[in-house]
Design an enzyme around this catalytic site. Structure first.
Site, PDB file in Angstrom:
ATOM      1  N   ARG A  18      -7.342 -11.641  -0.899  1.00  0.00           N
ATOM      2  CA  ARG A  18      -7.924 -11.171  -1.689  1.00  0.00           C
ATOM      3  C   ARG A  18      -9.585 -11.665  -1.536  1.00  0.00           C
ATOM      4  NH1 ARG A  18      -5.741 -13.753  -6.754  1.00  0.00           N
ATOM      5  NH2 ARG A  18      -5.171 -15.311  -5.312  1.00  0.00           N
ATOM      6  N   ASN A  36      -3.385  -9.795  -6.662  1.00  0.00           N
ATOM      7  CA  ASN A  36      -1.895  -9.728  -6.263  1.00  0.00           C
ATOM      8  C   ASN A  36      -0.955  -9.294  -7.142  1.00  0.00           C
ATOM      9  OD1 ASN A  36      -2.642 -11.293  -3.819  1.00  0.00           O
ATOM     10  ND2 ASN A  36      -2.270 -13.363  -4.667  1.00  0.00           N
TER      11      ASN A  36
END
Length: 95
Positions: A18, A36
């Site tokens: 990320r 996520n």
């Protein structure tokens, strides 16, 4: 200007994917978000000029050092998905 939603599969959680995606997208001048998913994949949405989106697509297959990407699915997104339109060049991580 293109806008797409991606789902990246493989070893993409717990490896800084990320944060890496955020840095990569901001460096390309894209707006959007990344998060996520419970199934172990990473989902993101990005918007920007076509050539910069092409660069992001290529980058997603590489990922950060410890990631092992096995798939990148892409779906074109209509304007203002989820009622959240990111400011230009704003790419953020969703938790």
């Amino acid at each position: 200007m293109a806008r797409s939603r991606f789902r990246v599969t493989g070893r993409v959680q717990g490896v800084g994917f990320r944060s890496w995606t955020g840095r990569t997208a901001r460096a390309l001048g894209l707006s959007g978000w990344v998060r996520n998913l419970p199934d172990g994949s990473v989902e993101l949405e990005a918007q920007g000029p076509d050539e910069r989106m092409d660069a992001l697509r290529d980058a997603l297959w590489q990922g950060p050092m410890f990631a092992r990407v096995t798939g990148v699915e892409e779906h074109a997104s209509p304007d203002a998905p989820d009622g959240q339109d990111a400011a230009p060049h704003d790419f953020h991580i969703r938790f």
